[in-house]
Motif scaffolding. Structure first.
Motif, PDB file in Angstrom:
ATOM      1  N   SER A  42      23.609   0.318  -5.740  1.00 44.14           N
ATOM      2  CA  SER A  42      23.515   1.768  -5.946  1.00 44.14           C
ATOM      3  C   SER A  42      22.151   2.099  -6.538  1.00 44.14           C
ATOM      4  O   SER A  42      21.473   1.242  -7.112  1.00 44.14           O
ATOM      5  CB  SER A  42      24.637   2.247  -6.877  1.00 44.14           C
ATOM      6  OG  SER A  42      24.532   1.623  -8.146  1.00 44.14           O
ATOM      7  N   GLY A  43      21.765   3.346  -6.390  1.00 48.65           N
ATOM      8  CA  GLY A  43      20.477   3.783  -6.923  1.00 48.65           C
ATOM      9  C   GLY A  43      19.296   3.082  -6.276  1.00 48.65           C
ATOM     10  O   GLY A  43      18.254   2.897  -6.906  1.00 48.65           O
ATOM     11  N   LEU A  44      19.460   2.719  -5.012  1.00 54.11           N
ATOM     12  CA  LEU A  44      18.426   1.974  -4.302  1.00 54.11           C
ATOM     13  C   LEU A  44      17.138   2.790  -4.226  1.00 54.11           C
ATOM     14  O   LEU A  44      17.153   3.952  -3.832  1.00 54.11           O
ATOM     15  CB  LEU A  44      18.914   1.661  -2.886  1.00 54.11           C
ATOM     16  CG  LEU A  44      18.037   0.759  -2.041  1.00 54.11           C
ATOM     17  CD1 LEU A  44      18.144  -0.686  -2.524  1.00 54.11           C
ATOM     18  CD2 LEU A  44      18.441   0.847  -0.587  1.00 54.11           C
ATOM     19  N   ARG A  45      16.040   2.163  -4.630  1.00 53.02           N
ATOM     20  CA  ARG A  45      14.743   2.830  -4.496  1.00 53.02           C
ATOM     21  C   ARG A  45      13.650   1.783  -4.344  1.00 53.02           C
ATOM     22  O   ARG A  45      13.786   0.654  -4.806  1.00 53.02           O
ATOM     23  CB  ARG A  45      14.445   3.772  -5.644  1.00 53.02           C
ATOM     24  CG  ARG A  45      14.120   3.123  -6.947  1.00 53.02           C
ATOM     25  CD  ARG A  45      13.791   4.147  -8.043  1.00 53.02           C
ATOM     26  NE  ARG A  45      13.599   3.452  -9.293  1.00 53.02           N
ATOM     27  CZ  ARG A  45      12.476   2.859  -9.676  1.00 53.02           C
ATOM     28  NH1 ARG A  45      11.412   2.898  -8.903  1.00 53.02           N
ATOM     29  NH2 ARG A  45      12.394   2.235 -10.835  1.00 53.02           N
ATOM     30  N   TYR A  46      12.601   2.184  -3.657  1.00 46.43           N
ATOM     31  CA  TYR A  46      11.460   1.312  -3.394  1.00 46.43           C
ATOM     32  C   TYR A  46      10.269   1.804  -4.206  1.00 46.43           C
ATOM     33  O   TYR A  46       9.879   2.971  -4.085  1.00 46.43           O
ATOM     34  CB  TYR A  46      11.102   1.308  -1.909  1.00 46.43           C
ATOM     35  CG  TYR A  46      12.138   0.630  -1.061  1.00 46.43           C
ATOM     36  CD1 TYR A  46      12.022  -0.721  -0.750  1.00 46.43           C
ATOM     37  CD2 TYR A  46      13.240   1.314  -0.583  1.00 46.43           C
ATOM     38  CE1 TYR A  46      12.976  -1.362   0.027  1.00 46.43           C
ATOM     39  CE2 TYR A  46      14.206   0.687   0.191  1.00 46.43           C
ATOM     40  CZ  TYR A  46      14.060  -0.638   0.489  1.00 46.43           C
ATOM     41  OH  TYR A  46      15.010  -1.268   1.250  1.00 46.43           O
ATOM     42  N   GLU A  47       9.721   0.932  -5.021  1.00 45.95           N
ATOM     43  CA  GLU A  47       8.512   1.225  -5.770  1.00 45.95           C
ATOM     44  C   GLU A  47       7.341   0.586  -5.015  1.00 45.95           C
ATOM     45  O   GLU A  47       7.238  -0.641  -4.952  1.00 45.95           O
ATOM     46  CB  GLU A  47       8.616   0.626  -7.174  1.00 45.95           C
ATOM     47  CG  GLU A  47       7.356   0.705  -7.991  1.00 45.95           C
ATOM     48  CD  GLU A  47       7.434  -0.151  -9.245  1.00 45.95           C
ATOM     49  OE1 GLU A  47       6.385  -0.269  -9.901  1.00 45.95           O
ATOM     50  OE2 GLU A  47       8.499  -0.728  -9.553  1.00 45.95           O
ATOM     51  N   VAL A  48       6.505   1.405  -4.431  1.00 47.16           N
ATOM     52  CA  VAL A  48       5.370   0.892  -3.672  1.00 47.16           C
ATOM     53  C   VAL A  48       4.288   0.464  -4.653  1.00 47.16           C
ATOM     54  O   VAL A  48       3.815   1.268  -5.463  1.00 47.16           O
ATOM     55  CB  VAL A  48       4.831   1.938  -2.673  1.00 47.16           C
ATOM     56  CG1 VAL A  48       3.599   1.408  -1.951  1.00 47.16           C
ATOM     57  CG2 VAL A  48       5.916   2.328  -1.679  1.00 47.16           C
ATOM     58  N   VAL A  49       3.921  -0.799  -4.588  1.00 46.49           N
ATOM     59  CA  VAL A  49       2.882  -1.351  -5.443  1.00 46.49           C
ATOM     60  C   VAL A  49       1.519  -1.125  -4.800  1.00 46.49           C
ATOM     61  O   VAL A  49       0.562  -0.715  -5.451  1.00 46.49           O
ATOM     62  CB  VAL A  49       3.125  -2.859  -5.710  1.00 46.49           C
ATOM     63  CG1 VAL A  49       1.998  -3.473  -6.507  1.00 46.49           C
ATOM     64  CG2 VAL A  49       4.475  -3.062  -6.398  1.00 46.49           C
ATOM     65  N   ARG A  50       1.437  -1.422  -3.501  1.00 42.86           N
ATOM     66  CA  ARG A  50       0.207  -1.146  -2.752  1.00 42.86           C
ATOM     67  C   ARG A  50       0.538  -1.083  -1.269  1.00 42.86           C
ATOM     68  O   ARG A  50       1.504  -1.668  -0.811  1.00 42.86           O
ATOM     69  CB  ARG A  50      -0.885  -2.161  -3.045  1.00 42.86           C
ATOM     70  CG  ARG A  50      -0.704  -3.540  -2.490  1.00 42.86           C
ATOM     71  CD  ARG A  50      -1.878  -4.475  -2.829  1.00 42.86           C
ATOM     72  NE  ARG A  50      -2.304  -4.434  -4.200  1.00 42.86           N
ATOM     73  CZ  ARG A  50      -1.845  -5.241  -5.166  1.00 42.86           C
ATOM     74  NH1 ARG A  50      -0.956  -6.149  -4.893  1.00 42.86           N
ATOM     75  NH2 ARG A  50      -2.279  -5.133  -6.390  1.00 42.86           N
ATOM     76  N   ARG A  51      -0.291  -0.339  -0.583  1.00 44.44           N
ATOM     77  CA  ARG A  51      -0.132  -0.201   0.865  1.00 44.44           C
ATOM     78  C   ARG A  51      -1.517  -0.154   1.490  1.00 44.44           C
ATOM     79  O   ARG A  51      -2.398   0.535   1.001  1.00 44.44           O
ATOM     80  CB  ARG A  51       0.633   1.074   1.202  1.00 44.44           C
ATOM     81  CG  ARG A  51       0.857   1.253   2.697  1.00 44.44           C
ATOM     82  CD  ARG A  51       1.482   2.581   3.032  1.00 44.44           C
ATOM     83  NE  ARG A  51       2.887   2.629   2.618  1.00 44.44           N
ATOM     84  CZ  ARG A  51       3.635   3.718   2.697  1.00 44.44           C
ATOM     85  NH1 ARG A  51       3.141   4.851   3.149  1.00 44.44           N
ATOM     86  NH2 ARG A  51       4.898   3.692   2.318  1.00 44.44           N
ATOM     87  N   ALA A  52      -1.675  -0.872   2.578  1.00 44.70           N
ATOM     88  CA  ALA A  52      -2.931  -0.867   3.320  1.00 44.70           C
ATOM     89  C   ALA A  52      -2.642  -0.465   4.756  1.00 44.70           C
ATOM     90  O   ALA A  52      -1.807  -1.083   5.418  1.00 44.70           O
ATOM     91  CB  ALA A  52      -3.579  -2.250   3.280  1.00 44.70           C
ATOM     92  N   SER A  53      -3.309   0.567   5.207  1.00 42.93           N
ATOM     93  CA  SER A  53      -3.153   1.007   6.594  1.00 42.93           C
ATOM     94  C   SER A  53      -3.992   0.124   7.507  1.00 42.93           C
ATOM     95  O   SER A  53      -5.137  -0.210   7.187  1.00 42.93           O
ATOM     96  CB  SER A  53      -3.594   2.461   6.737  1.00 42.93           C
ATOM     97  OG  SER A  53      -2.713   3.298   6.038  1.00 42.93           O
ATOM     98  N   LEU A  54      -3.404  -0.263   8.608  1.00 45.15           N
ATOM     99  CA  LEU A  54      -4.056  -1.078   9.623  1.00 45.15           C
ATOM    100  C   LEU A  54      -4.065  -0.304  10.935  1.00 45.15           C
ATOM    101  O   LEU A  54      -3.333   0.685  11.081  1.00 45.15           O
ATOM    102  CB  LEU A  54      -3.295  -2.399   9.801  1.00 45.15           C
ATOM    103  CG  LEU A  54      -3.025  -3.206   8.536  1.00 45.15           C
ATOM    104  CD1 LEU A  54      -2.046  -4.329   8.834  1.00 45.15           C
ATOM    105  CD2 LEU A  54      -4.323  -3.745   7.973  1.00 45.15           C
ATOM    106  N   ASP A  55      -4.827  -0.770  11.895  1.00 41.64           N
ATOM    107  CA  ASP A  55      -4.857  -0.101  13.198  1.00 41.64           C
ATOM    108  C   ASP A  55      -3.479  -0.069  13.854  1.00 41.64           C
ATOM    109  O   ASP A  55      -3.126   0.905  14.515  1.00 41.64           O
ATOM    110  CB  ASP A  55      -5.838  -0.797  14.145  1.00 41.64           C
ATOM    111  CG  ASP A  55      -7.287  -0.572  13.741  1.00 41.64           C
ATOM    112  OD1 ASP A  55      -7.554   0.385  12.970  1.00 41.64           O
ATOM    113  OD2 ASP A  55      -8.137  -1.352  14.192  1.00 41.64           O
ATOM    114  N   ASP A  56      -2.696  -1.132  13.666  1.00 40.63           N
ATOM    115  CA  ASP A  56      -1.399  -1.229  14.340  1.00 40.63           C
ATOM    116  C   ASP A  56      -0.199  -1.129  13.399  1.00 40.63           C
ATOM    117  O   ASP A  56       0.915  -1.443  13.778  1.00 40.63           O
ATOM    118  CB  ASP A  56      -1.311  -2.532  15.139  1.00 40.63           C
ATOM    119  CG  ASP A  56      -1.315  -3.767  14.249  1.00 40.63           C
ATOM    120  OD1 ASP A  56      -1.688  -3.667  13.063  1.00 40.63           O
ATOM    121  OD2 ASP A  56      -0.936  -4.843  14.753  1.00 40.63           O
ATOM    122  N   GLY A  57      -0.415  -0.674  12.169  1.00 36.37           N
ATOM    123  CA  GLY A  57       0.704  -0.552  11.251  1.00 36.37           C
ATOM    124  C   GLY A  57       0.280  -0.487   9.804  1.00 36.37           C
ATOM    125  O   GLY A  57      -0.771   0.074   9.476  1.00 36.37           O
TER     126      GLY A  57
END
Length: 127
Positions: free
Chosen positions: A57-72
């Motif tokens: 319950s209370g499921l949540r995602y804490e994004v630490v880092r994200r890098a955009s790529l050409d394909d995703g």
């Protein structure tokens, strides 16, 4: 570029909106996990996600880092939630999410399987 698709995907995961998750996946998408080395088809993955929501319950995602790529996108995050016995879970993950034409076509998920043990045990107990 692909951030909107990924944001919708994780928002649907947090909400337990499996229909929206299905609509974001390409029909032939595959989901691979480092702990079993199996490429999972969409329907099998959705079963796992339904099971996850039954026991966390209370499921949540804490994004630490994200890098955009050409394909995703490459993303590091922490999944947070609470098990039926009241224990908090914290699962550290890294994912490569491939996106084409507004749909996720592939996910490669890397996690510490020892951290997932409590979630898996709770899912098996709920069956």
């Amino acid at each position: 570029m692909h951030d909107q698709v990924i944001d919708r995907f994780f928002a649907a995961l947090e909400a337990g909106d499996i229909d929206t998750v299905r609509s974001i996946y390409a029909p032939d998408a595959v989901i691979w996990h480092n702990d079993d080395l199996v490429e999972q088809p969409v329907d099998d993955n959705l079963k796992v996600l339904k099971g996850l929501h039954r026991v966390v319950s209370g499921l949540r995602y804490e994004v630490v880092r994200r890098a955009s790529l050409d394909d995703g996108v490459m993303q590091q995050h922490v999944l947070h939630g609470t098990l039926p016995d009241g224990r908090d879970v914290e699962l550290h993950c890294a994912m490569y999410l491939q996106v084409r034409d507004g749909h996720i076509t592939r996910i490669d998920e890397y996690l510490d399987s020892a951290q997932r043990t409590a979630i898996r045990a709770a899912r098996e107990a709920a069956v």
